[in-house]
Design an enzyme around this catalytic site. Structure first.
Site, short mmCIF file in Angstrom:
data_model
loop_
_atom_site.label_atom_id
_atom_site.label_comp_id
_atom_site.label_asym_id
_atom_site.label_seq_id
_atom_site.Cartn_x
_atom_site.Cartn_y
_atom_site.Cartn_z
N ASP A 384 0.94 -0.89 0.09
CA ASP A 384 0.06 0.02 -0.26
C ASP A 384 0.83 1.14 -0.02
O ASP A 384 0.68 2.21 -0.74
CB ASP A 384 -0.97 -0.14 1.22
N HIS A 385 1.70 1.32 1.02
CA HIS A 385 2.66 2.83 1.01
C HIS A 385 3.39 2.91 -0.06
O HIS A 385 3.49 3.81 -0.51
CB HIS A 385 3.34 2.33 2.33
#
Length: 492
Positions: A384-385
């Site tokens: 995600d990041h």
């Protein structure tokens, strides 16, 4: 391994190699990679067999370098000031959504209902991972399993054990409206057509048309301006983590980001409080004609549109890239998806934990840990990041190319594409990667990596942005507040 599934070998890459590789894949000028400081580079800073810390430092540095490059097209003095990203700060920022604390006041937070039925479950021939953040996914999973709406995790486990893992995946994710994925090994993942369909570069960037030369998308910056992206207008339609990280990153460099959410969709306040920093959250329902008209007016005058829904899922509302280019010939359309724009799974919903499970990452992580577990999740939502910072980098690359060459642009980043890149970096031998210390809220996060500010809901102590640009202001000044307090209009 067959040729179409061959994984690029980047096992010898340092953090600087990663930055150079991804930067050059977007056709950005190599001379802009100067004046880069990476304290602690290539030091494992999170407990994992995967080189998460290197990807964290590289992806955040890439976004800062891209912001600085955009700034260079708008100023004449000192176009490339030093960019600094320490590896431990980057690793902490990859856990920002779980490391903040909020001292609440009396203002109510948006309601959130949760029934923890998901996670890893044993099927008759292996395991599946079930997503349970959204209420509709919880209720849909219970219905699929023939369970009542108030059933719990033990009830789910009992029913899942009766079924085959791929059957559950197909019934729930492919034919249903929930998110369930089979836990796979690398070998099982590599045998899938979707594995071959994922591009080797994590950022896909293409020019859509010639644009409107009469419109100058961004004005020059004054020499005393401290924000690299001041004046950049961004409309963001995203949820959960990856897409919101991209908008949050642009906001850290001065973009005017309108995070458009629907009043009819469930909020995820425990994520949104961190991920809405720097933005103005507004409510618009695209099924309402007045709200749809207001959204289209924003899209006509924006620079960037970020969407985090399944590829083409917004096309039925007239919000496909093709539609948007017609009303805004200089727009940059940025797409965050689970599996990318190509392949038989391109239409599927998916989330970080599910891509980890389906792609073999969790099985390989468990094998390296050597504790006899069937699956081990990463210490943070790394896909995600990283994907969020890579999408922000791709967006700023498009802003740069638009400034130099003109045109409308489209950017694609996927969780699976980021997974493929992270896997290509190789893994630390055996359990050696797990020797790194983890960061836990309230215990060992260094105070100088945190900032305390007031929000509409109380006093927030949260992770600072880890990138610094010499002479520039990087970080968030706007703090979370109810959507009702914001207007769907631009600041200027």
């Amino acid at each position: 391994m067959s040729t179409e599934h061959a994984l690029p070998n980047r096992r010898s890459f340092t953090t600087k190699h990663i930055i150079h590789d991804i930067w050059l894949s977007t056709n950005l000028p190599p001379e802009a990679l100067t004046s880069l400081s990476l304290p602690g580079a290539d030091t494992p800073s999170l407990p994992s067999s995967f080189k998460i810390s290197s990807l964290a430092q590289a992806s955040i540095a890439l976004s800062a370098l891209a912001a600085r490059l955009v700034r260079s097209t708008r100023v004449t003095l000192n176009p490339y000031p030093t960019v600094r990203v320490p590896v431990h700060n980057a690793a902490v920022e990859f856990k920002s959504n779980s490391l903040y604390t909020l001292q609440r006041n009396d203002t109510p937070i948006p309601p959130f209902s949760y029934n923890p039925i998901g996670g890893l479950h044993k099927a008759s021939d292996g395991y599946v991972r079930i997503h349970d953040v959204f209420p509709n996914h919880i209720q849909g999973t219970l219905k699929l399993l023939g369970l009542p709406g108030d059933a719990g995790r033990d009830d789910v486990a009992r029913e899942v054990a009766k079924r085959k893992k791929v059957d559950l995946e197909e019934e729930g994710t492919e034919r249903g409206n929930v998110a369930i994925y089979a836990l796979r090994s690398y070998e099982e993942w590599d045998a899938l057509p979707q594995s071959a369909a994922i591009h080797g570069s994590p950022i896909l960037l293409k020019r859509v048309n010639g644009g409107d030369p009469a419109r100058k998308p961004m004005a020059p910056l004054g020499e005393d301006s401290k924000k690299c992206l001041s004046g950049l207008r961004v409309v963001e339609l995203t949820r959960v983590i990856a897409g919101p990280v991209s908008g949050k990153t642009l906001a850290a460099h001065g973009a005017d980001v309108l995070w458009v959410t629907s009043p009819n969709l469930p909020a995820v306040p425990f994520l949104d409080i961190d991920l809405s920093r720097g933005k103005r959250n507004v409510h618009l329902d695209i099924r309402n004609p007045q709200d749809k008209h207001r959204l289209l007016e924003l899209l006509k005058t924006c620079d960037v549109f970020i969407q985090g829904y399944r590829p083409q899922s917004l096309a039925s509302y007239g919000l496909s890239p093709e539609d948007l280019v017609k009303i805004n010939p200089n727009i940059i359309c940025a797409n965050m998806s689970a599996f990318g724009p190509a392949g038989p799974w391109s239409h599927r919903r998916g989330f970080d934990s599910l891509v980890q499970a389906a792609s073999g990452m969790n099985v390989s992580e468990a094998e390296h840990a050597g504790q006899g577990e069937p699956s081990k999740v990463l210490p943070c939502q790394a896909l995600d990041h990283a994907s969020g910072y890579l999408l922000a980098t791709g967006i700023m690359a498009a802003v740069y190319h638009r400034a130099v060459h003109g045109g409308a642009w489209e950017v694609d980043v996927s969780l699976a594409g980021t997974m493929k890149y992270l896997r290509s970096l190789g893994q630390y031998p055996g359990a050696t990667g797990f020797a790194a210390e983890d960061y836990v809220k309230g215990q060992n996060v260094p105070e100088d990596m945190l900032a305390t500010t007031e929000t509409a809901w109380g006093t927030l102590t949260a992770v600072k942005h880890s990138a610094e640009i010499e002479g520039c202001d990087v970080g968030w000044h706007l703090m979370p507040c109810p959507a009702e307090e914001n207007s769907p209009t631009w600041v200027s």
